[in-house]
Design a protein around this motif. Structure first.
Motif, PDB file in Angstrom:
ATOM      1  N   PRO A 137       3.645  23.959 -25.843  1.00 51.26           N
ATOM      2  CA  PRO A 137       3.902  24.063 -24.407  1.00 51.26           C
ATOM      3  C   PRO A 137       3.453  22.846 -23.616  1.00 51.26           C
ATOM      4  O   PRO A 137       4.107  22.463 -22.654  1.00 51.26           O
ATOM      5  N   ARG A 171       6.169  20.184 -23.642  1.00 45.65           N
ATOM      6  CA  ARG A 171       7.501  20.678 -23.341  1.00 45.65           C
ATOM      7  C   ARG A 171       8.318  19.678 -22.519  1.00 45.65           C
ATOM      8  O   ARG A 171       9.486  19.435 -22.811  1.00 45.65           O
ATOM      9  N   ARG A 182      -7.593  15.195 -33.519  1.00 45.98           N
ATOM     10  CA  ARG A 182      -7.180  16.123 -34.571  1.00 45.98           C
ATOM     11  C   ARG A 182      -6.361  15.409 -35.623  1.00 45.98           C
ATOM     12  O   ARG A 182      -6.201  15.873 -36.725  1.00 45.98           O
ATOM     13  N   PHE A 216     -18.798  41.129 -36.528  1.00 44.38           N
ATOM     14  CA  PHE A 216     -18.046  42.347 -36.816  1.00 44.38           C
ATOM     15  C   PHE A 216     -17.914  42.571 -38.316  1.00 44.38           C
ATOM     16  O   PHE A 216     -17.547  43.635 -38.757  1.00 44.38           O
ATOM     17  N   ARG A 217     -18.151  41.530 -39.074  1.00 38.85           N
ATOM     18  CA  ARG A 217     -18.014  41.654 -40.522  1.00 38.85           C
ATOM     19  C   ARG A 217     -19.252  42.268 -41.132  1.00 38.85           C
ATOM     20  O   ARG A 217     -20.353  42.073 -40.632  1.00 38.85           O
ATOM     21  N   PRO A 238      -7.393  25.983 -23.226  1.00 39.87           N
ATOM     22  CA  PRO A 238      -7.814  27.301 -23.704  1.00 39.87           C
ATOM     23  C   PRO A 238      -8.636  27.249 -24.983  1.00 39.87           C
ATOM     24  O   PRO A 238      -9.605  27.986 -25.123  1.00 39.87           O
ATOM     25  N   ARG A 239      -8.284  26.335 -25.893  1.00 38.57           N
ATOM     26  CA  ARG A 239      -9.009  26.258 -27.155  1.00 38.57           C
ATOM     27  C   ARG A 239     -10.470  25.902 -26.926  1.00 38.57           C
ATOM     28  O   ARG A 239     -11.364  26.437 -27.540  1.00 38.57           O
ATOM     29  N   ALA A 269     -12.352  28.668 -25.013  1.00 36.51           N
ATOM     30  CA  ALA A 269     -12.614  29.801 -25.900  1.00 36.51           C
ATOM     31  C   ALA A 269     -13.816  29.500 -26.778  1.00 36.51           C
ATOM     32  O   ALA A 269     -14.583  30.394 -27.124  1.00 36.51           O
ATOM     33  N   ARG A 327     -20.354  26.985 -12.818  1.00 40.54           N
ATOM     34  CA  ARG A 327     -20.353  28.440 -12.670  1.00 40.54           C
ATOM     35  C   ARG A 327     -19.450  29.074 -13.738  1.00 40.54           C
ATOM     36  O   ARG A 327     -19.792  30.072 -14.363  1.00 40.54           O
ATOM     37  N   ARG A 328     -18.299  28.442 -13.955  1.00 41.00           N
ATOM     38  CA  ARG A 328     -17.381  29.005 -14.965  1.00 41.00           C
ATOM     39  C   ARG A 328     -17.952  28.877 -16.366  1.00 41.00           C
ATOM     40  O   ARG A 328     -17.823  29.784 -17.187  1.00 41.00           O
ATOM     41  N   GLU A 341       4.412  33.163 -26.677  1.00 35.89           N
ATOM     42  CA  GLU A 341       3.149  32.676 -26.136  1.00 35.89           C
ATOM     43  C   GLU A 341       3.274  32.620 -24.628  1.00 35.89           C
ATOM     44  O   GLU A 341       4.370  32.457 -24.092  1.00 35.89           O
ATOM     45  N   GLU A 378     -11.521  39.662 -33.254  1.00 39.03           N
ATOM     46  CA  GLU A 378     -12.313  38.848 -34.154  1.00 39.03           C
ATOM     47  C   GLU A 378     -12.877  39.738 -35.254  1.00 39.03           C
ATOM     48  O   GLU A 378     -13.479  40.770 -34.973  1.00 39.03           O
ATOM     49  N   ASP A 426      -9.249  35.809 -36.763  1.00 43.09           N
ATOM     50  CA  ASP A 426      -9.761  34.589 -37.395  1.00 43.09           C
ATOM     51  C   ASP A 426      -8.680  33.946 -38.255  1.00 43.09           C
ATOM     52  O   ASP A 426      -7.624  34.522 -38.485  1.00 43.09           O
ATOM     53  N   ARG A 452      -2.777  31.978 -26.450  1.00 40.49           N
ATOM     54  CA  ARG A 452      -3.072  30.562 -26.637  1.00 40.49           C
ATOM     55  C   ARG A 452      -4.505  30.215 -26.258  1.00 40.49           C
ATOM     56  O   ARG A 452      -4.766  29.202 -25.625  1.00 40.49           O
ATOM     57  N   THR A 453      -5.461  31.050 -26.624  1.00 41.01           N
ATOM     58  CA  THR A 453      -6.844  30.666 -26.433  1.00 41.01           C
ATOM     59  C   THR A 453      -7.272  29.763 -27.571  1.00 41.01           C
ATOM     60  O   THR A 453      -8.300  29.122 -27.517  1.00 41.01           O
ATOM     61  N   ARG A 454      -6.494  29.735 -28.632  1.00 41.05           N
ATOM     62  CA  ARG A 454      -6.718  28.717 -29.647  1.00 41.05           C
ATOM     63  C   ARG A 454      -5.366  28.364 -30.251  1.00 41.05           C
ATOM     64  O   ARG A 454      -4.397  29.112 -30.105  1.00 41.05           O
ATOM     65  N   GLU A 455      -5.326  27.235 -30.907  1.00 42.08           N
ATOM     66  CA  GLU A 455      -4.093  26.773 -31.515  1.00 42.08           C
ATOM     67  C   GLU A 455      -3.797  27.598 -32.767  1.00 42.08           C
ATOM     68  O   GLU A 455      -4.688  27.825 -33.577  1.00 42.08           O
ATOM     69  N   TRP A 502       8.034  30.313 -25.209  1.00 44.55           N
ATOM     70  CA  TRP A 502       6.929  30.240 -24.266  1.00 44.55           C
ATOM     71  C   TRP A 502       7.368  30.970 -23.006  1.00 44.55           C
ATOM     72  O   TRP A 502       8.339  30.583 -22.382  1.00 44.55           O
ATOM     73  N   PRO A 535      -5.869  26.465  -7.623  1.00 47.16           N
ATOM     74  CA  PRO A 535      -6.647  26.387  -8.884  1.00 47.16           C
ATOM     75  C   PRO A 535      -7.573  27.594  -9.034  1.00 47.16           C
ATOM     76  O   PRO A 535      -8.736  27.537  -8.677  1.00 47.16           O
ATOM     77  N   LEU A 536      -7.066  28.679  -9.549  1.00 47.77           N
ATOM     78  CA  LEU A 536      -7.863  29.892  -9.702  1.00 47.77           C
ATOM     79  C   LEU A 536      -8.377  30.018 -11.131  1.00 47.77           C
ATOM     80  O   LEU A 536      -7.797  29.474 -12.059  1.00 47.77           O
ATOM     81  N   ALA A 537      -9.464  30.760 -11.299  1.00 47.54           N
ATOM     82  CA  ALA A 537      -9.980  31.007 -12.644  1.00 47.54           C
ATOM     83  C   ALA A 537      -9.046  31.943 -13.383  1.00 47.54           C
ATOM     84  O   ALA A 537      -8.822  31.812 -14.582  1.00 47.54           O
ATOM     85  N   GLU A 573     -15.060  35.113  -7.440  1.00 45.76           N
ATOM     86  CA  GLU A 573     -15.025  33.703  -7.064  1.00 45.76           C
ATOM     87  C   GLU A 573     -13.644  33.310  -6.518  1.00 45.76           C
ATOM     88  O   GLU A 573     -13.523  32.634  -5.505  1.00 45.76           O
ATOM     89  N   ASP A 574     -12.602  33.779  -7.225  1.00 45.01           N
ATOM     90  CA  ASP A 574     -11.241  33.505  -6.764  1.00 45.01           C
ATOM     91  C   ASP A 574     -11.014  34.127  -5.400  1.00 45.01           C
ATOM     92  O   ASP A 574     -10.352  33.559  -4.539  1.00 45.01           O
TER      93      ASP A 574
END
Lengths: 378, 293
Positions: free
Chosen positions: A63, A66, A99, A153-154, A278-279, A282, A309-310, B48, B77, B139, B177-180, B193, B232-234, B275-276
């Motif tokens: 994305p 894109r 990467r 969790f494992r 996001p990666r 996270a 704060r975030r 996604e 997880e 995972d 998409r919090t991770r690839e 998408w 720009p919001l959280a 906050e937002d």
């Protein structure tokens, strides 16, 4: 689907398009090209838009690329003049994530002498005592067990204190012909938390960055899950190069990777840029975050405040280590520091490797919030 | 619905879009094309997008479109084969062994097998659609397991042998998409998408989803939400929140609040971050006024 020895002329265009994308570093597998052609055939194709949508669905451009993808598509199928693809506006913080480079652990050549050359005398004179001038090797040894832990969790097999592992117990029983031997147990594993180091490489930190990188290298070597980023005017992820075992080599690679040594700081923006991927954000969730910076944010500090704060909302513990705190007269008096103090869990001395490594080893122990400590001092 | 029927239903992207609209899901051209291709090429569909753009809803709509049951596997997880593939019912097996006494008993019989989502779908690929939700939360190990499943559509149970799907099941994967994700997984799928819709489409979605919201309200909500998302919001509001907001405002208005006030008072269902909220509060009045105009 018919596929002859030689492709029809119309199909060649699709292949060429995929080849062109590969030249521009899009990862496209042969099977994706096949599906692309199948998809185009399924759709008609009645118009250019059908081909475009088939390309998007089957070639799956990430994305964030894109726009670039669409530009290539237009350039190829419509013959548009290629629009300049900069993608990076000036007010946007650049993010570099290493990467692409494989983590080939290049072997360092050891000049080992043959047996006949190393007489007892020579050994005595050239013996290299394990020097630990900066205390990092003991830090390395203790790090893995010193980090704060959480329950995973494992589950893992255990001999005592656990719940019944029915699956394994039953197979035991079956193999014992219905007799019930001692029940087998399992328990949830305890895993160390993630550790995230964010290192300020701007001009005002010049004296300390070399030490910080050494510490970062040891951390990546010693901890299970650690990530290291540098920030100044840009954000750079340097974890992959720090995985190289040899310290000098790793640091040399890191030095080459970072583009913004000794420049200005845009701490607020770079941290927001970190959070916008996001990666990365996270990874910050539930992690111990240690920021190595003097937090001297010029001008408006509202971005920094938001970012902190975030970060603090995601982190297990958010700490700022500043070299300025090495001075006993130091007080968090700047506007930026005062603004972020309430969200910090720790504000500690980052002026020496010793104090820093001691602090990281103490992360698992509870401590009063930074604000309470510094209120008492001032 | 068998595979031939499914192909008949998905005659063209437009046919898919019409059918989806009938099950109250408005898909844009790209999504309709992706769904069409996934059904026709027999590949999994990977969706996604940001949270709240309707990825899970899309999967539900596809299941309805095909007249099949949706089997949902929520990832988290630490999820493993026992939660995704199958598990033996050990308690029942134990009881059966004790009950049987001297008799012979097959404890790997069907009645001791608990089918988890992947196995459920393999057993009846013509009646079920598999939704693997939020795969980015699982995972890497689980992703590899899924990869194996998606390429062959078979599961090996050591005590029973290999179970293979009679026909290719329809699988939809979603990711925030919090991770690839692994390249191999993306490669195997038809990819789409889902972005936020434009104001006109969002207004349509709000009307379709809520039922009793007036067209003018829906349009105002859509416009205001577009404005709010540009900040720009959280946590930018998703489509579901926009629908809720329109609903809540309509209820308040019927209860006696005049228009701009009703929007302001219902803002809690749209923005769920303190906050937002404080960031947007000073501008909210202006945004709503402009959207209503």
């Amino acid at each position: 689907m018919m596929r002859g020895e030689s492709l029809p002329r119309a199909a060649a265009a699709f292949l060429d398009f995929a080849r062109m994308l590969r030249r521009h570093a899009f990862a496209i597998a042969p099977e994706q090209v096949t599906s692309f052609m199948q998809a185009a055939a399924l759709l008609g194709p009645r118009s250019m838009n059908d081909i475009r949508e088939a390309a998007l669905a089957t070639l799956a451009p990430p994305p964030d690329r894109r726009v670039e993808f669409e530009a290539h598509f237009r350039a190829y199928f419509y013959g548009d003049a290629k629009p300049p693809i900069d993608g990076e506006k000036d007010d946007e913080t650049r993010i570099k994530d290493d990467r692409g480079t494989r983590q080939e652990e290049s072997q360092t050549i050891r000049n080992e002498k043959g047996g006949e050359l190393s007489s007892a005398l020579e050994q005595l004179s050239s013996r290299d005592f394990p020097h630990d001038a900066d205390g990092l090797s003991s830090f390395h040894r203790r790090l893995a067990s010193a980090l704060p832990a959480r329950r995973s969790f494992r589950t893992a097999r255990t001999r005592s204190r656990g719940t019944l592992d029915l699956r394994r117990s039953l197979s035991e029983i079956v193999s014992a012909d219905g007799d019930i031997p001692a029940p087998l147990l399992r328990r949830r594993q305890i895993v160390p938390r993630k550790l995230l180091l964010l290192i300020d490489v701007s001009g005002s930190m010049k004296l300390h960055t070399a030490d910080y990188l050494k510490l970062a290298h040891t951390t990546v070597q010693g901890a299970d899950r650690a990530e290291v980023f540098t920030f100044g005017t840009r954000l750079t992820r340097i974890t992959p190069v720090l995985r190289i075992r040899d310290r000098d080599q790793a640091l040399a690679r890191a030095a080459a990777l970072v583009d913004d040594w000794d420049g200005g700081t845009r701490m607020g923006q770079t941290l927001l840029a970190f959070l916008s991927v996001p990666r990365f954000s996270a990874f910050a969730r539930g992690a111990c975050i240690v920021i190595l910076s003097d937090a001297l944010e010029r001008g408006d500090h509202s971005d920094l405040e938001t970012a902190m704060r975030r970060l603090s909302a995601r982190a297990f513990r958010l700490s700022l280590a500043t070299p300025l705190a090495g001075d006993p007269r130091f007080r968090p008096a700047t506007a930026a520091l005062r603004a972020i103090l309430p969200v910090l869990d720790d504000l500690v001395d980052g002026s020496s490797l010793k104090s820093l490594s001691d602090f990281i080893l103490s992360l698992a122990r509870p401590a009063p919030a930074a604000e309470a400590i510094w209120k008492r001092v001032s | 619905m068998t595979r031939a029927d499914a192909i008949e239903v998905a005659a063209s992207p437009e046919a898919v879009a019409t059918r989806l609209a009938a099950s109250r899901y408005l898909a844009d051209d790209g999504l309709a094309t992706a769904i069409f291709l996934a059904i026709r090429l027999g590949k999994p569909l990977l969706l996604e997008g940001a949270p709240g753009v309707g990825k899970t809803e899309a999967a539900k709509a596809v299941a309805e479109l095909l007249g099949r049951e949706l089997v949902r596997l929520q990832c988290y997880e630490g999820i493993d084969a026992a939660h995704a593939l199958y598990e033996w019912n050990y308690q029942r097996q134990l009881l059966a062994i004790r009950h049987a006494g001297e008799h012979e008993i097959d404890i790997y019989d069907d009645r001791f097998l608990i089918a988890r989502p992947l196995l459920q779908v393999l057993r009846a690929p013509d009646q079920r659609v598999l939704l693997v939700d939020e795969i980015d939360r699982s995972d890497h190990e689980f992703e590899a397991l899924l990869l194996e499943f998606l390429s062959d559509f078979q599961i090996s149970i050591p005590e029973r042998g290999t179970i293979r799907a009679a026909t290719q099941p329809i699988v939809i994967l979603t990711s925030n998409r919090t991770r690839e994700l692994a390249e191999a997984l993306r490669r195997r799928c038809v990819y789409h998408w889902i972005g936020y819709p434009d104001a006109a489409r969002e207004a349509e979605i709000i009307m379709l989803r809520s039922g009793h919201v007036a067209e003018a309200t829906a349009r105002a909500v859509a416009n205001a939400v577009q404005q709010i998302r540009a900040r720009p919001l959280a946590k930018p509001p998703g489509i579901a929140e926009a629908v809720e907001w329109a609903n809540a405002a309509t209820i308040l208005e019927k209860g006696g609040s005049p228009w701009p006030e009703a929007f302001r008072r219902a803002i809690g269902v749209l923005i769920k971050d303190e906050e937002d909220m404080s960031a947007i509060a000073p501008e909210l009045g202006r945004i709503v006024e402009e959207a209503l105009a």
